[in-house]
Scaffold this active site. Structure first.
Site, PDB file in Angstrom:
ATOM      1  CD  GLU A  94      -2.724  -1.191   1.995  1.00 59.07           C
ATOM      2  OE1 GLU A  94      -2.444  -0.616   3.250  1.00 59.07           O
ATOM      3  OE2 GLU A  94      -4.746  -2.069   2.469  1.00 59.07           O
ATOM      4  CD  GLU A 125       4.696 -21.045  11.588  1.00 63.27           C
ATOM      5  OE1 GLU A 125       5.095 -21.241  12.594  1.00 63.27           O
ATOM      6  OE2 GLU A 125       3.543 -20.282  10.379  1.00 63.27           O
TER       7      GLU A 125
END
Length: 311
Positions: A94, A125
């Site tokens: 963004e 992960e």
């Protein structure tokens, strides 16, 4: 840091985390009416801003450190797995439309790569090696800042990213939702927003996710304010890439200058649609090329360019 190899060790580690704690008083919530559940969940969410408020000094210190490095050309890099990784990618994605940053200036790394945005990538992960490889692909410099994001504060990908970045001389920040986390300990700036156990045991996309989103909002937005990407509370570096943003650009120029519609359109045309340039052209009474030069000489900071133009 290494991930516990024994399932029992991992179980013990997780059971000690606040974010994984079981709340017996909520054991029958599946029997509640929907409205009561919504009220309960809303009440839980309402506690998050106060938890973030308790960490504001640490957040501010981290922002100042990031802004100093980005002012020298450094990058802001988020690294996380699962929800934490997705939030980092979201915040990074963004920045270009909001602040007209280069897509390589704020980067979101998620364990397992882009496909992990929509599906689970087995074992990603748990890999410190993957974190090191992802950061090495960026070619880290001491002017870069790496933010490891992990609700538990023990995710190997996030911790490994911070440890590797610190070894490379980059600024490091560890954002977690448990006290005494390995992530905060590994980073120069530890931010531990303790929101308490979740409504659904261990579902850290809830309060922990909200807390992380709030902090990431601050890290990117206030850093960009410090870098002169705004004029007051106006997004004068917005990138007008669609009809909505083009309309917003015209409105921002009008709000910043008080100019009428025709003047705003003329200024934007004279500055190739660059909002900041158009504002400077109108407020300082200069043409487009002069506005561009003044802004370049002022490091893109509109207030400094205005001061230079008006003496």
């Amino acid at each position: 840091m290494t991930s516990p190899s024994d399932p029992h060790d991992l179980l013990c580690e997780l059971s000690a985390l606040t974010t994984e704690a079981f709340r017996p008083e909520l054991a029958d919530i599946d029997r509640l009416p929907t409205l009561d559940l919504a009220r309960l969940m809303n009440g839980e969410d309402a506690t998050v801003p106060a938890a973030v408020a308790g960490c504001l000094p640490q957040i501010a210190a981290a922002i100042d450190a990031v802004a100093a490095r980005m002012g020298r050309g450094g990058r802001l890099v988020y690294a996380g797995a699962g929800t934490a990784g997705r939030l980092g990618v979201l915040d990074a994605s963004e920045c270009p439309p909001t602040f007209n940053t280069d897509p390589a200036q704020v980067v979101g790394l998620i364990a397992g790569g882009p496909q992990a945005m929509v599906t689970s990538v087995e074992g990603a992960e748990d890999s410190e090696e993957l974190a090191r490889a992802d950061l090495d692909a960026l070619g880290l410099t001491p002017d870069d800042s790496v933010v490891g994001v992990s609700a538990s504060g023990r995710t190997p990908y996030a911790v490994g990213a911070v440890e590797h970045a610190r070894a490379r001389g980059a600024l490091t920040i560890g954002l977690s939702c448990n006290t005494g986390s390995a992530l905060a300990a590994a980073a120069e700036h530890g931010i531990e927003v303790v929101v308490g156990p979740e409504l659904l045991t261990g579902s850290t996309r809830l309060k922990a996710g909200t807390a992380q989103k709030l902090v990431l909002n601050m890290l990117s937005t206030i850093t960009m304010i410090r870098l002169g990407k705004t004029y007051g509370n106006l997004m004068v570096d917005v990138r007008a890439s669609n009809d909505k943003l083009r309309a917003r650009s015209r409105r921002i120029v009008a709000l910043a200058t008080g100019a009428g519609e025709a003047e705003v359109e003329a200024a934007l045309k004279a500055t190739d649609g660059e909002v900041k340039h158009a504002v400077l052209a109108l407020l300082a009474g200069v043409d487009g090329p002069t506005a561009a030069r003044l802004l370049e000489e002022s490091g893109g900071r509109l207030r400094a360019a205005l001061a230079a133009a008006t003496g």
